[in-house]
Design a protein around this motif. Structure first.
Motif, mmCIF file in Angstrom:
data_model
loop_
_atom_site.group_PDB
_atom_site.id
_atom_site.type_symbol
_atom_site.label_atom_id
_atom_site.label_comp_id
_atom_site.label_asym_id
_atom_site.label_seq_id
_atom_site.Cartn_x
_atom_site.Cartn_y
_atom_site.Cartn_z
ATOM 1 N N ALA A 183 -32.865 -24.208 -39.456
ATOM 2 C CA ALA A 183 -33.706 -23.548 -40.332
ATOM 3 C C ALA A 183 -32.987 -22.952 -41.600
ATOM 4 N N MET A 184 -32.053 -22.161 -41.285
ATOM 5 C CA MET A 184 -31.471 -21.418 -42.205
ATOM 6 C C MET A 184 -30.771 -22.239 -43.236
ATOM 7 N N MET A 185 -30.379 -23.642 -42.969
ATOM 8 C CA MET A 185 -30.044 -24.545 -43.852
ATOM 9 C C MET A 185 -31.050 -25.251 -44.514
ATOM 10 N N GLY A 186 -32.197 -25.099 -44.321
ATOM 11 C CA GLY A 186 -33.334 -25.639 -44.948
ATOM 12 C C GLY A 186 -33.641 -26.807 -44.315
ATOM 13 N N ALA A 187 -33.167 -27.451 -43.317
ATOM 14 C CA ALA A 187 -33.497 -28.640 -42.692
ATOM 15 C C ALA A 187 -35.082 -28.932 -42.985
ATOM 16 N N ASP A 188 -35.452 -30.388 -42.985
ATOM 17 C CA ASP A 188 -37.095 -30.219 -43.030
ATOM 18 C C ASP A 188 -37.555 -30.258 -41.710
ATOM 19 N N VAL A 189 -36.795 -30.735 -40.566
ATOM 20 C CA VAL A 189 -37.463 -31.387 -39.459
ATOM 21 C C VAL A 189 -36.329 -30.800 -38.241
ATOM 22 N N ALA A 190 -36.882 -30.632 -37.143
ATOM 23 C CA ALA A 190 -35.890 -30.471 -35.868
ATOM 24 C C ALA A 190 -36.594 -31.229 -34.839
ATOM 25 N N THR A 191 -36.025 -32.350 -34.438
ATOM 26 C CA THR A 191 -36.625 -32.914 -33.099
ATOM 27 C C THR A 191 -35.975 -32.225 -31.731
ATOM 28 N N LEU A 192 -37.087 -31.808 -30.928
ATOM 29 C CA LEU A 192 -36.418 -30.869 -29.735
ATOM 30 C C LEU A 192 -37.146 -31.542 -28.493
ATOM 31 N N PRO A 193 -36.069 -31.430 -27.452
ATOM 32 C CA PRO A 193 -36.444 -31.543 -26.283
ATOM 33 C C PRO A 193 -37.496 -30.358 -25.894
ATOM 34 N N PHE A 194 -38.513 -31.018 -24.810
ATOM 35 C CA PHE A 194 -39.321 -29.984 -24.403
ATOM 36 C C PHE A 194 -38.905 -28.437 -23.981
ATOM 37 N N LYS A 195 -37.616 -28.750 -23.362
ATOM 38 C CA LYS A 195 -37.093 -27.440 -22.759
ATOM 39 C C LYS A 195 -36.865 -26.520 -23.866
ATOM 40 N N VAL A 196 -36.207 -26.934 -24.992
ATOM 41 C CA VAL A 196 -35.789 -26.324 -26.059
ATOM 42 C C VAL A 196 -37.151 -25.595 -26.740
ATOM 43 N N ILE A 197 -38.263 -26.388 -26.701
ATOM 44 C CA ILE A 197 -39.287 -25.722 -27.518
ATOM 45 C C ILE A 197 -39.746 -24.592 -26.341
ATOM 46 N N GLU A 198 -39.865 -24.584 -25.366
ATOM 47 C CA GLU A 198 -39.859 -23.682 -24.475
ATOM 48 C C GLU A 198 -38.912 -22.329 -24.610
ATOM 49 N N GLN A 199 -37.566 -22.885 -24.848
ATOM 50 C CA GLN A 199 -36.788 -21.671 -24.940
ATOM 51 C C GLN A 199 -36.984 -21.171 -26.375
ATOM 52 N N LEU A 200 -37.625 -21.570 -27.330
ATOM 53 C CA LEU A 200 -37.651 -20.790 -28.596
ATOM 54 C C LEU A 200 -38.684 -19.718 -28.353
ATOM 55 N N ALA A 201 -39.331 -19.716 -27.477
ATOM 56 C CA ALA A 201 -40.628 -18.693 -27.331
ATOM 57 C C ALA A 201 -40.032 -17.615 -26.483
ATOM 58 N N ARG A 202 -38.901 -17.964 -25.718
ATOM 59 C CA ARG A 202 -38.540 -16.675 -24.504
ATOM 60 C C ARG A 202 -37.744 -15.813 -25.367
ATOM 61 N N HIS A 203 -37.876 -14.495 -24.833
ATOM 62 C CA HIS A 203 -37.082 -13.258 -25.018
ATOM 63 C C HIS A 203 -37.100 -12.407 -23.745
ATOM 64 N N PRO A 204 -36.066 -12.110 -23.174
ATOM 65 C CA PRO A 204 -36.358 -11.211 -21.794
ATOM 66 C C PRO A 204 -36.841 -9.807 -22.419
ATOM 67 N N LEU A 205 -36.889 -9.378 -23.538
ATOM 68 C CA LEU A 205 -37.431 -8.218 -24.158
ATOM 69 C C LEU A 205 -39.074 -8.207 -23.968
ATOM 70 N N THR A 206 -39.393 -9.661 -24.492
ATOM 71 C CA THR A 206 -40.724 -9.762 -24.412
ATOM 72 C C THR A 206 -41.425 -9.644 -22.968
ATOM 73 N N ASP A 207 -40.754 -10.419 -22.148
ATOM 74 C CA ASP A 207 -41.082 -10.293 -20.463
ATOM 75 C C ASP A 207 -41.057 -8.946 -20.187
ATOM 76 N N ASN A 208 -40.076 -8.201 -20.511
ATOM 77 C CA ASN A 208 -40.035 -6.955 -19.947
ATOM 78 C C ASN A 208 -41.072 -5.830 -20.596
ATOM 79 N N GLY A 209 -41.328 -6.066 -21.808
ATOM 80 C CA GLY A 209 -42.173 -5.401 -22.817
ATOM 81 C C GLY A 209 -43.705 -5.579 -22.043
#
Ligand code: E4P
Length: 221
Positions: A183-209
């Motif tokens: 994203a920082m390099m400006g690539a148009d698309v990233a193709t992601l395994p499902f696991k990585v899509i899930e990982q994008l949303a996770r943050h321990p501070l979100t869970d704790n909060g």
């Protein structure tokens, strides 16, 4: 930035699509092989039916890869795959034969994805041949102690110099940091395994909060 899901698994595609952030799908023969329950009975017709099912889930580009090696065979198979649905993108390997196939398919108005790209020179050729997408494999480069993301930086810069319209599709993504850098390099698309899509949303501070907010919200009851 567009997100594609890198899988042939229909449940994963549906689940990612329901999140509302999915723009397309990439498959390859290895990903298709993973969803085959009975390899003895899985035919080429079954493969095409499976691609057709994926295409009913979402309107975005769905990459289906050719499994032939000569340009003529790739063109003929590519035409067959493209006839499955209007959103099929024909994936061809970045070989000399694959380049010829990309050029021919592109000139017939069929969208293509040049795959198995590991160098900037291959990416330049893909753009010159008229590929709609170029797929540099960052994870497989990392696997051989070569920095995969450096290739993305080179391709984005080269394509910018010449205003090539080929979209840079970061493939072989293994973890969220690949996505951040893409994203920082400006690539148009990233193709992601499902696991990585899930990982994008996770943050321990979100869970704790959230735990804390839910506990405190108990006061309201
Ligand atoms: C997608 O277009 C590629 O085929 C895929 O990302 C390759 O990923 P892998 O290196 O994890 O097999």
């Amino acid at each position: 930035m567009k997100f594609f899901i890198d899988t042939a698994n229909l449940d994963e595609i549906r689940a990612a699509n329901e999140l509302g952030v999915l723009d397309g799908v990439t498959t390859n023969p290895s990903l298709v092989a993973k969803i085959v329950e009975d390899p003895e009975r899985f035919t080429y017709e079954d493969f095409k039916e499976h691609i057709a099912k994926i295409c009913t889930i979402l309107d975005g580009p769905v990459s289906a890869e050719v499994t032939t090696l000569t340009a003529d065979e790739m063109v003929s198979q590519g035409e067959e795959l493209a006839s499955i649905a209007g959103n099929v993108v024909v994936k061809c390997p970045l070989t000399l034969e694959g380049l010829k196939a990309v050029r021919t398919l592109s000139s017939k108005g069929i969208r293509t994805n040049a795959t198995l790209v590991f160098s900037p020179t291959q990416a330049i050729l893909a753009a010159k041949a008229g590929a709609s997408f170029v797929s540099p494999f960052v994870g497989r480069l990392d696997d051989i102690s070569t920095e995969g993301m450096a290739l993305i930086e080179q391709i984005v810069s080269i394509y910018g110099n010449y205003r090539f319209s080929t979209e840079v599709l970061v493939a072989s993504v293994r973890h969220p940091q690949h996505v951040v850098e893409a994203a920082m390099m400006g690539a148009d698309v990233a193709t992601l395994p499902f696991k990585v899509i899930e990982q994008l949303a996770r943050h321990p501070l979100t869970d704790n909060g959230l735990d804390r907010f839910m506990q405190d919200a108990a006061v309201f009851k």
